[in-house]
Write an enzyme that holds these catalytic residues in place. Structure first.
Site, PDB file in Angstrom:
ATOM      1  N   TYR A  50       0.821  -1.218   0.000  1.00  0.00           N
ATOM      2  CA  TYR A  50       0.000   0.000   0.000  1.00  0.00           C
ATOM      3  C   TYR A  50       0.854   1.267   0.000  1.00  0.00           C
ATOM      4  O   TYR A  50       0.329   2.359   0.031  1.00  0.00           O
ATOM      5  CB  TYR A  50      -0.935  -0.007   1.214  1.00  0.00           C
ATOM      6  CG  TYR A  50      -2.012  -1.055   1.110  1.00  0.00           C
ATOM      7  CD1 TYR A  50      -3.116  -0.855   0.295  1.00  0.00           C
ATOM      8  CD2 TYR A  50      -1.900  -2.261   1.785  1.00  0.00           C
ATOM      9  CE1 TYR A  50      -4.099  -1.817   0.170  1.00  0.00           C
ATOM     10  CE2 TYR A  50      -2.876  -3.243   1.663  1.00  0.00           C
ATOM     11  CZ  TYR A  50      -3.973  -3.017   0.857  1.00  0.00           C
ATOM     12  OH  TYR A  50      -4.937  -3.974   0.730  1.00  0.00           O
ATOM     13  N   ASP A  84      -1.252 -10.592   8.618  1.00  0.00           N
ATOM     14  CA  ASP A  84       0.042 -11.134   8.180  1.00  0.00           C
ATOM     15  C   ASP A  84       0.724 -10.013   7.447  1.00  0.00           C
ATOM     16  O   ASP A  84       0.114  -9.449   6.549  1.00  0.00           O
ATOM     17  CB  ASP A  84      -0.150 -12.305   7.214  1.00  0.00           C
ATOM     18  CG  ASP A  84      -0.829 -13.474   7.891  1.00  0.00           C
ATOM     19  OD1 ASP A  84      -0.545 -13.713   9.063  1.00  0.00           O
ATOM     20  OD2 ASP A  84      -1.639 -14.139   7.216  1.00  0.00           O
ATOM     21  N   HIS A  92       4.691  -6.520  -4.434  1.00  0.00           N
ATOM     22  CA  HIS A  92       3.335  -6.655  -4.958  1.00  0.00           C
ATOM     23  C   HIS A  92       2.519  -5.419  -4.601  1.00  0.00           C
ATOM     24  O   HIS A  92       2.927  -4.604  -3.781  1.00  0.00           O
ATOM     25  CB  HIS A  92       2.673  -7.924  -4.409  1.00  0.00           C
ATOM     26  CG  HIS A  92       2.623  -7.956  -2.912  1.00  0.00           C
ATOM     27  ND1 HIS A  92       3.476  -8.717  -2.160  1.00  0.00           N
ATOM     28  CD2 HIS A  92       1.842  -7.294  -2.023  1.00  0.00           C
ATOM     29  CE1 HIS A  92       3.226  -8.519  -0.876  1.00  0.00           C
ATOM     30  NE2 HIS A  92       2.243  -7.661  -0.769  1.00  0.00           N
ATOM     31  N   TYR A 109     -11.656  -1.155  -0.147  1.00  0.00           N
ATOM     32  CA  TYR A 109     -11.684  -0.884   1.302  1.00  0.00           C
ATOM     33  C   TYR A 109     -10.431  -0.128   1.724  1.00  0.00           C
ATOM     34  O   TYR A 109     -10.368   0.415   2.822  1.00  0.00           O
ATOM     35  CB  TYR A 109     -11.851  -2.183   2.090  1.00  0.00           C
ATOM     36  CG  TYR A 109     -10.566  -2.889   2.462  1.00  0.00           C
ATOM     37  CD1 TYR A 109      -9.843  -3.605   1.519  1.00  0.00           C
ATOM     38  CD2 TYR A 109     -10.067  -2.832   3.756  1.00  0.00           C
ATOM     39  CE1 TYR A 109      -8.657  -4.243   1.863  1.00  0.00           C
ATOM     40  CE2 TYR A 109      -8.890  -3.467   4.105  1.00  0.00           C
ATOM     41  CZ  TYR A 109      -8.181  -4.171   3.157  1.00  0.00           C
ATOM     42  OH  TYR A 109      -7.010  -4.788   3.502  1.00  0.00           O
ATOM     43  N   ARG A 110      -9.448  -0.028   0.834  1.00  0.00           N
ATOM     44  CA  ARG A 110      -8.135   0.537   1.168  1.00  0.00           C
ATOM     45  C   ARG A 110      -7.376   0.595  -0.151  1.00  0.00           C
ATOM     46  O   ARG A 110      -7.583  -0.249  -1.012  1.00  0.00           O
ATOM     47  CB  ARG A 110      -7.473  -0.459   2.105  1.00  0.00           C
ATOM     48  CG  ARG A 110      -6.101  -0.167   2.601  1.00  0.00           C
ATOM     49  CD  ARG A 110      -5.721  -1.345   3.497  1.00  0.00           C
ATOM     50  NE  ARG A 110      -4.469  -1.181   4.163  1.00  0.00           N
ATOM     51  CZ  ARG A 110      -3.943  -2.115   4.965  1.00  0.00           C
ATOM     52  NH1 ARG A 110      -4.570  -3.249   5.157  1.00  0.00           N
ATOM     53  NH2 ARG A 110      -2.799  -1.901   5.548  1.00  0.00           N
TER      54      ARG A 110
END
Ligand code: ADP
Length: 535
Positions: free
Chosen positions: A91, A150, A398, A480-481
């Site tokens: 993110y 995680d 990723h 959601y994010r």
């Protein structure tokens, strides 16, 4: 060095000199090699000039130091990007949205201020990681569990503020928070909820306080710096039981999801569960050769699944509590799902607590076999084993695309059709849906795309992700994010009534942070001076 727009080198060095005086010479970082540590290791701009790079970082050790830093930032209009552990990989890591922003690294503020075992809550500083809280709970032999995502090196507060998720009944981390202390953009200190009442013993037990529930606006936002937070914990259960379920036909997804949604909303099932396809995800050579054919039918897959005892759909659940309640809940779940002909049910691991086998509790990433991450997290044990997956795939990094859809099979089938079609048009190999039931009433579809070291491939990926956000929005779905690079794209889809929501957020931003010093661009919220005209 990258400076933020409108800041001269002279102002930058004056501001950072003053901040150095506050935190001490070892805790203000501007050298290239220090700044490297605050760059996003998974940046989708790897090797490109557009990469979001901070100008430096400052690491305070107290609330008073945070307040002083914020006052200096205001004087020089130097933007700050608060991070708690800065491990928000996939993110944006600890990188800011706007290059040149100074990272406000709160990792040194890592004290566990209180754990109340009876009422099952903790009060934490932002730098407390899941590992640190776990160690504290074990060292003090406290019979409460944390719920971790995680991996476990991130912070409890940073993850909750990002609306991060885990796997036990306390998996919705923002929902589990209770009471915040916030340094506002003008340097003032505020407590939310019952914390507004001096000495209230209910600050970390009663979330809403009196009046508007204002804590909510500090999640995924840039309205304040959270310096303390209460977190509700799960009282240690007597036992935890893992089970698996499968159903044989593709069409079974409809009753399966209907029943599971109801059981989840009634909290008879209260854990993270995922819809997997044992047959489609099997590595059995016969299955692979069938799926490689161009003309296989759903019936072919179902028949092969029956022959191999692999369901078309399946899931794994965890039950927590006294054994007799676990058995009763599991019995009822089987009774309900047995209405689907051919449904199978299997018991997996059962653990009783405190754990008799201490080896299971080891949090050394090297000793945890690949694939056990799910089990450890489900038992409230932070771990790092999820990284073994990335290493096995030899990925550089990723990035996530995670739209939310309603928890129904019809919506899943529709999403499958929409995204499979979109992937085809965009030339992305289709890897199927991964629906996770983290939130009740919804699935999060987690798409994980590899970041490579190839600039051209990353450029294509960024463009594709922006298109996927648009395609999702055209179908009424949003995320959601979102990672830094896509925050504007997501916010720009929130167009109901001429962007009423983004405009309201901007009004709040202008009112509480007129100099625009807190995390410009976070969640697509920009201060006035940097705001672009909405599409
Ligand atoms: P993690 O704890 O998972 O490593 P981070 O510390 O990277 O997470 O935080 C994730 C994001 O949440 C940050 O990029 C920032 O936008 C926001 N954030 C984190 N900590 C705070 C805080 N104490 N106050 C305000 N925002 C924060």
């Amino acid at each position: 060095m990258k400076l933020p727009p409108g800041i001269s080198e002279r102002d930058f060095s004056q501001a950072t000199d003053r901040m150095r005086d506050i935190v001490g010479k070892d805790w203000l970082f501007t050298s290239d090699e220090d700044v490297l540590l605050y760059r996003d290791a998974y940046s989708p701009f790897l090797g490109e000039p557009e990469e979001y790079i901070p100008s430096g970082a400052v690491a305070p050790n107290s609330v008073e130091q945070v307040q002083e830093i914020v006052r200096i930032a205001n004087r020089f209009k130097l933007p700050l990007w608060p991070v708690s552990a800065g491990r928000n990989l996939g993110y944006g890591g600890s990188a800011p949205r706007l290059s040149g922003t100074l990272v406000l690294d709160l990792k040194r503020m890592n004290r566990v201020l209180e754990v109340n075992e009876k009422l099952a809550y903790a009060v934490l500083e932002p730098g407390v990681s899941y590992f640190e809280l776990y160690r504290y709970l074990r060292e003090h032999k406290l019979k409460v569990w944390l719920d971790c995502p995680d991996p476990g090196w991130g912070s409890v507060i940073g993850n909750a503020l990002e609306h991060g998720l885990g796997s036990t009944p306390y998996r919705d981390h923002f929902d589990a928070h209770c009471g915040m202390e916030v340094v506002l953009a003008n340097g003032e200190l505020m407590r939310t909820g019952m914390g507004a009442l001096p000495n209230a013993p209910t600050w970390n037990t009663f979330k809403y306080g009196f009046g508007p529930f204002i804590s909510a606006i500090f999640g995924q936002s840039n309205f304040g710096i959270v310096t303390k937070m209460g977190m509700h914990l799960m009282p240690e259960p007597e036992a935890a039981q893992s089970v698996s379920i499968s159903v044989p036909r593709r069409e079974d997804l409809i009753p399966f999801v209907d029943i599971m949604a109801e059981l989840t909303n009634r909290r008879i099932v209260d854990c993270l569960w995922e819809i997997a396809s044992p047959i489609l995800q099997s590595r059995d050579p016969e299955v692979s050769s069938l799926l490689a054919k161009s003309d296989f039918t759903v019936l072919d897959v179902e028949n092969l699944g029956r022959a191999k005892s692999l369901g078309y759909w399946g899931t794994r659940l965890w039950f927590y509590g006294p054994p007799k309640i676990i058995d009763a809940n599991w019995g009822y779940v089987q009774e309900r799902l047995a209405l689907i002909p051919g449904a199978t049910f299997a018991l997996a691991d059962r653990f009783t607590f405190p754990l008799a086998d201490p080896s299971l509790a080891k949090d050394d990433p090297m000793t945890v076999p690949n694939g056990d991450a799910l089990r450890l997290s489900a038992l409230g044990i932070p771990n790092m084993s999820v990284f073994a997956l990335g290493a096995a795939m030899r990925q550089h990094g990723h990035i996530f695309f995670s739209p939310v859809i309603p928890m129904s099979a019809q919506d899943l089938f529709k999403a499958e059709e929409v995204f499979r079609g979109a992937f085809k048009t965009l030339g992305i190999p289709w890897f199927g849906l991964q629906p996770f039931a983290w939130y009740r009433r919804n699935f999060i579809l987690l798409f994980i795309f590899p970041i490579t070291e190839e600039v051209s491939a990353n450029k294509v990926l960024r463009a594709n992700l922006a298109k996927l956000i648009r395609i999702a929005a055209d179908n009424g779905w949003s995320e959601y994010r979102a990672p830094l690079v896509l925050m504007d794209d997501v916010m720009n889809t929130m167009s109901f009534n001429h962007f009423a929501l983004p405009r309201f957020l901007e009004k709040i931003k202008d009112a509480v942070d007129p100099n625009g010093i807190l995390a410009p661009g976070k969640s697509g919220i920009w201060p006035k001076s940097l705001r672009k005209v909405r599409p």
